[in-house]
Design an enzyme around this catalytic site. Structure first.
Site, mmCIF file in Angstrom:
data_model
loop_
_atom_site.group_PDB
_atom_site.id
_atom_site.type_symbol
_atom_site.label_atom_id
_atom_site.label_comp_id
_atom_site.label_asym_id
_atom_site.label_seq_id
_atom_site.Cartn_x
_atom_site.Cartn_y
_atom_site.Cartn_z
ATOM 1 N N LYS A 22 8.298 -4.729 20.208
ATOM 2 C CA LYS A 22 9.046 -4.402 21.233
ATOM 3 C C LYS A 22 9.657 -6.042 21.838
ATOM 4 C CE LYS A 22 7.294 -4.269 25.566
ATOM 5 N NZ LYS A 22 7.667 -5.177 26.575
ATOM 6 N N ASN A 23 8.431 -7.047 21.809
ATOM 7 C CA ASN A 23 8.989 -8.240 22.185
ATOM 8 C C ASN A 23 9.793 -9.008 21.348
ATOM 9 O OD1 ASN A 23 7.955 -7.238 24.723
ATOM 10 N ND2 ASN A 23 5.998 -8.429 24.566
ATOM 11 N N ARG A 92 13.573 -5.632 33.449
ATOM 12 C CA ARG A 92 13.527 -7.167 33.963
ATOM 13 C C ARG A 92 13.902 -8.093 32.906
ATOM 14 N NH1 ARG A 92 10.640 -10.482 33.252
ATOM 15 N NH2 ARG A 92 11.345 -11.638 35.215
ATOM 16 N N CYS A 116 7.613 -6.962 39.149
ATOM 17 C CA CYS A 116 7.209 -5.467 38.342
ATOM 18 C C CYS A 116 5.819 -5.460 38.633
ATOM 19 C CB CYS A 116 7.406 -5.857 36.856
ATOM 20 S SG CYS A 116 6.448 -6.857 36.088
ATOM 21 N N ARG A 121 7.063 -11.973 38.432
ATOM 22 C CA ARG A 121 8.022 -12.401 37.415
ATOM 23 C C ARG A 121 9.411 -13.184 37.733
ATOM 24 N NH1 ARG A 121 6.864 -8.432 33.419
ATOM 25 N NH2 ARG A 121 7.527 -9.901 32.077
ATOM 26 N N PRO A 122 9.412 -14.474 38.255
ATOM 27 C CA PRO A 122 10.376 -15.129 38.786
ATOM 28 C C PRO A 122 11.205 -15.674 37.527
ATOM 29 C CG PRO A 122 8.438 -16.452 39.029
ATOM 30 C CD PRO A 122 7.996 -15.056 38.628
ATOM 31 N N ILE A 123 12.610 -16.246 37.757
ATOM 32 C CA ILE A 123 13.295 -16.682 36.663
ATOM 33 C C ILE A 123 13.650 -18.275 37.112
ATOM 34 C CG2 ILE A 123 13.965 -14.365 35.641
ATOM 35 C CD1 ILE A 123 16.670 -14.962 37.149
ATOM 36 N N ASP A 124 12.975 -18.904 37.636
ATOM 37 C CA ASP A 124 13.277 -20.355 38.220
ATOM 38 C C ASP A 124 13.275 -21.311 37.074
ATOM 39 O OD1 ASP A 124 10.370 -19.427 38.139
ATOM 40 O OD2 ASP A 124 10.170 -21.751 38.951
ATOM 41 N N LEU A 125 12.634 -20.878 36.098
ATOM 42 C CA LEU A 125 12.447 -21.840 34.838
ATOM 43 C C LEU A 125 13.784 -21.734 34.111
ATOM 44 C CD1 LEU A 125 8.999 -21.541 33.903
ATOM 45 C CD2 LEU A 125 9.831 -23.350 35.346
ATOM 46 N N ASP A 305 -0.943 -9.788 26.996
ATOM 47 C CA ASP A 305 -0.514 -8.403 27.039
ATOM 48 C C ASP A 305 -1.843 -7.732 26.367
ATOM 49 O OD1 ASP A 305 2.820 -8.745 25.961
ATOM 50 O OD2 ASP A 305 1.772 -9.052 27.898
ATOM 51 N N ILE A 327 -2.292 -15.777 32.879
ATOM 52 C CA ILE A 327 -0.662 -16.028 32.899
ATOM 53 C C ILE A 327 -0.064 -15.130 34.086
ATOM 54 C CG2 ILE A 327 1.423 -15.425 31.358
ATOM 55 C CD1 ILE A 327 -0.567 -17.187 29.943
ATOM 56 N N ARG A 397 7.617 3.084 27.498
ATOM 57 C CA ARG A 397 8.449 1.805 27.337
ATOM 58 C C ARG A 397 8.383 1.046 26.242
ATOM 59 N NH1 ARG A 397 9.750 -1.240 32.707
ATOM 60 N NH2 ARG A 397 10.874 -2.113 31.387
HETATM 61 C C1 EPZ Z 1 7.094 -11.980 27.883
HETATM 62 O O1 EPZ Z 1 7.526 -12.117 29.152
HETATM 63 C C2 EPZ Z 1 6.906 -10.511 27.534
HETATM 64 N N1 EPZ Z 1 7.947 -9.742 27.531
HETATM 65 C C3 EPZ Z 1 5.567 -10.290 28.159
HETATM 66 O O2 EPZ Z 1 5.259 -8.789 27.576
HETATM 67 C C4 EPZ Z 1 4.392 -11.062 28.022
HETATM 68 O O3 EPZ Z 1 3.186 -10.828 28.545
HETATM 69 C C5 EPZ Z 1 4.770 -12.750 28.353
HETATM 70 O O4 EPZ Z 1 6.073 -12.923 27.471
HETATM 71 C C6 EPZ Z 1 3.821 -13.643 28.036
HETATM 72 O O5 EPZ Z 1 3.502 -13.654 26.756
HETATM 73 C C7 EPZ Z 1 8.732 -9.685 26.749
HETATM 74 O O6 EPZ Z 1 8.940 -10.354 25.589
HETATM 75 C C8 EPZ Z 1 9.883 -8.797 26.986
HETATM 76 P P1 EPZ Z 1 6.935 -15.743 30.532
HETATM 77 P P2 EPZ Z 1 8.010 -13.107 29.792
HETATM 78 O O7 EPZ Z 1 8.193 -16.080 30.855
HETATM 79 O O8 EPZ Z 1 9.084 -13.999 29.023
HETATM 80 C C9 EPZ Z 1 5.733 -17.272 34.750
HETATM 81 C C10 EPZ Z 1 4.610 -6.559 27.775
HETATM 82 O O9 EPZ Z 1 3.564 -6.230 28.238
HETATM 83 N N2 EPZ Z 1 7.256 -17.545 35.096
HETATM 84 O O10 EPZ Z 1 6.210 -16.404 29.305
HETATM 85 O O11 EPZ Z 1 8.633 -12.681 31.388
HETATM 86 C C11 EPZ Z 1 5.827 -15.598 34.914
HETATM 87 O O12 EPZ Z 1 5.737 -15.382 36.261
HETATM 88 C C12 EPZ Z 1 5.244 -7.824 28.415
HETATM 89 O O13 EPZ Z 1 5.001 -6.237 26.608
HETATM 90 C C13 EPZ Z 1 7.914 -18.488 35.979
HETATM 91 O O14 EPZ Z 1 6.932 -18.884 37.030
HETATM 92 O O15 EPZ Z 1 6.943 -14.120 30.366
HETATM 93 C C14 EPZ Z 1 4.175 -15.615 34.440
HETATM 94 O O16 EPZ Z 1 3.178 -15.893 35.303
HETATM 95 C C15 EPZ Z 1 4.679 -7.929 29.764
HETATM 96 N N3 EPZ Z 1 9.167 -18.686 36.081
HETATM 97 C C16 EPZ Z 1 4.363 -16.770 33.262
HETATM 98 O O17 EPZ Z 1 5.228 -17.606 33.514
HETATM 99 C C17 EPZ Z 1 10.027 -18.160 35.014
HETATM 100 O O18 EPZ Z 1 11.316 -18.616 35.043
HETATM 101 C C18 EPZ Z 1 4.733 -16.268 31.708
HETATM 102 O O19 EPZ Z 1 6.003 -15.875 31.727
HETATM 103 C C19 EPZ Z 1 9.561 -17.705 33.871
HETATM 104 C C20 EPZ Z 1 8.280 -17.156 33.949
#
Ligand code: EPZ
Length: 435
Positions: A22-23, A92, A116, A121-125, A305, A327, A397
């Site tokens: 999926k990912n 998202r 969620c 799940r912010p997107i600030d980065l 995960d 995480i 999902r």
């Molecule tokens: C991906 O989510 C995966 N989803 C997640 O799988 C997985 O848990 C995660 O990576 C970590 O491996 C998909 O690939 C669709 P991150 P993503 O950005 O990209 C924080 C599942 O169950 N963060 O690495 O959203 C965030 O809040 C899902 O299949 C910021 O603060 O993960 C989190 O605490 C769940 N600002 C941490 O970083 C940002 O701009 C990791 O998030 C982005 C992230």
């Protein structure tokens, strides 16, 4: 609302093939938008999240033809660069399309994906990285408007190795005609799959799998090609744990062993015996499992995960386990449902302490999120008697035919439409009484 009905107590035994990741599918589906041609993807999992992705891609102008796990995307014409708010809210991770749309059309409009079930799940980065590359970003009425006409070369150092932010920068840079470096990049296998796909398409990405990635942007890409999505390492980990929690014996085909090693080491520490072949893995769990401690970390650490799923197995291991979720800030919601099945667990900040019990009790429980729901399925396989798991839309999902796969391995599990649990019945009666 659909539910799983599980009559647990059976051993999980036999051989099964994993589905596509999926990912990895989601960012690679987004990356097909980079191509002014026709792309065929194989091993795409037939799940709710990929269906949402197809819907958004069609709104952008793609023609998507899906035949079981094979998807043909005709992205010769892209005539829209806006991701609809309601679809952003439904999934998202559709924010991953932003980079691809920006690369292709130089503009993108999307809304904040919102939190969620496991965190804010912010997107600030993502936004910070885009701004530092000269991408113009405006926020109006809750929408984010991006324009990459003045994008520049640059080096991004991520505050945190975010998977989504790393993917979104790679996608935005691929057709930018600029050179972009990412430091402290995420190293997950899904990033390597995305790099391999983009390079096969005609792009130029290097370093994926390390924390330094370089993208040499192209002007445009126009080709016809096909690509096979990598196996789903989290589904494989889930199936391994289904055998571990039932003292079973499972053989899984279509496995990239190097992707699943952090989970293999933990299951061996708990007393499972595991054999690794070229692209197969065998797990036997004949004895009582032992407790062990667990810390989730970015890859190559233990994957977040798998935390709910392995914790479910630790719930019936001998001894006390300490889990630390590093995480996501809210990834223990499933524990309250596991406790309804007899789990002995307490939460102290980022840590959960689980004291193993002999066996779970059957109960009526509710899935709280995708991986938390999978944790409940495993507990139900262990419990002798009938467990009803409601709200399984979460599970559908991210897992392709999970009940079918488990039935093939000896589980007594089936989907029941419309099963409502006590809480919903009470709410319904209260409504009838006071309406
Ligand atoms: C991906 O989510 C995966 N989803 C997640 O799988 C997985 O848990 C995660 O990576 C970590 O491996 C998909 O690939 C669709 P991150 P993503 O950005 O990209 C924080 C599942 O169950 N963060 O690495 O959203 C965030 O809040 C899902 O299949 C910021 O603060 O993960 C989190 O605490 C769940 N600002 C941490 O970083 C940002 O701009 C990791 O998030 C982005 C992230």
């Amino acid at each position: 609302m659909q539910s799983y009905i599980v009559n647990g107590g059976e051993r999980i035994e036999g051989s099964i093939s994993s589905s596509g990741s999926k990912n990895s599918s989601l960012p690679i589906l987004a990356a097909t938008i980079l191509n002014k041609g026709i792309t065929k993807l194989k091993n795409v999992p037939n799940i709710h999240d990929t269906k949402i992705m197809f819907e958004i891609m069609e709104l952008l102008g793609c023609k998507v033809e899906c035949n079981k796990n094979e998807v043909i995307i005709d992205s010769r014409v892209i005539n829209n660069y806006e991701i609809p708010d309601e679809l952003m809210r439904q999934m998202r991770s559709s924010v991953i399309l932003a980079g691809a749309i920006l690369s292709r059309t130089k503009k993108a409009i999307f809304s904040y994906p919102g939190g969620c079930d496991i965190g804010a799940r912010p997107i600030d980065l993502h936004i910070k990285a885009y701004k530092s590359l000269g991408i113009d970003i405006k926020e109006e009425n809750g929408e984010i408007l991006c324009d990459s006409l003045n994008m520049e070369d640059g080096t991004i150092t991520l505050d945190f190795p975010s998977v989504g932010a790393t993917e979104n920068i790679i996608l935005a840079a691929t057709l930018s005609n600029k050179v972009v470096n990412i430091k402290n990049a995420a190293m997950e296998p899904e990033i390597v799959d995305l790099q391999n796909f983009i390079n096969k398409l005609g792009g130029c990405v290097s370093g994926a799998g390390t924390n330094n990635i370089k993208i040499i942007g192209r002007n445009e890409i126009e080709t016809n090609m096909e690509y096979e999505i990598m196996p789903d390492r989290i589904e494989i980990g889930t199936l391994l744990c289904s055998a571990a929690i039932t003292n079973g014996n499972i053989n899984i085909k279509n496995v990239k062993v190097e992707h699943i090693l952090p989970v293999v080491y933990k299951l061996e520490e708990m007393g499972c015996s595991i054999k690794l072949k070229d692209n197969e893995i065998n797990l036997m769990a004949k004895n009582k499992l032992k407790a062990c401690n667990l810390k989730t970390m970015p890859h190559p650490g233990f994957p977040t995960d798998m935390q709910p799923i392995l914790s479910s197995v630790l719930g019936i291991a001998k001894g006390t386990s300490i889990i630390v979720e590093n995480i996501f800030e809210n990834r223990y919601k499933y524990l309250s449902e596991l406790k309804r099945m007899g789990a002995k667990a307490t939460i102290e900040g980022k840590a959960a302490i689980i004291k193993g019990i002999k066996r779970y009790n059957p109960a009526k429980v509710e899935a709280t999120d995708l991986r938390g729901g999978a944790a409940l399925v495993l507990a139900a396989l262990n419990a002798k008697g009938k467990t009803i798991i409601s709200n399984i839309g979460y599970i559908l999902r991210g897992y392709e035919n999970l009940d079918e796969k488990l039935r093939k391995l000896g589980a007594n599990i089936y989907v029941k439409e419309g099963e409502i649990i006590e809480k919903e019945k009470r709410e319904w009666f209260r409504f009838l009484l006071f309406k």
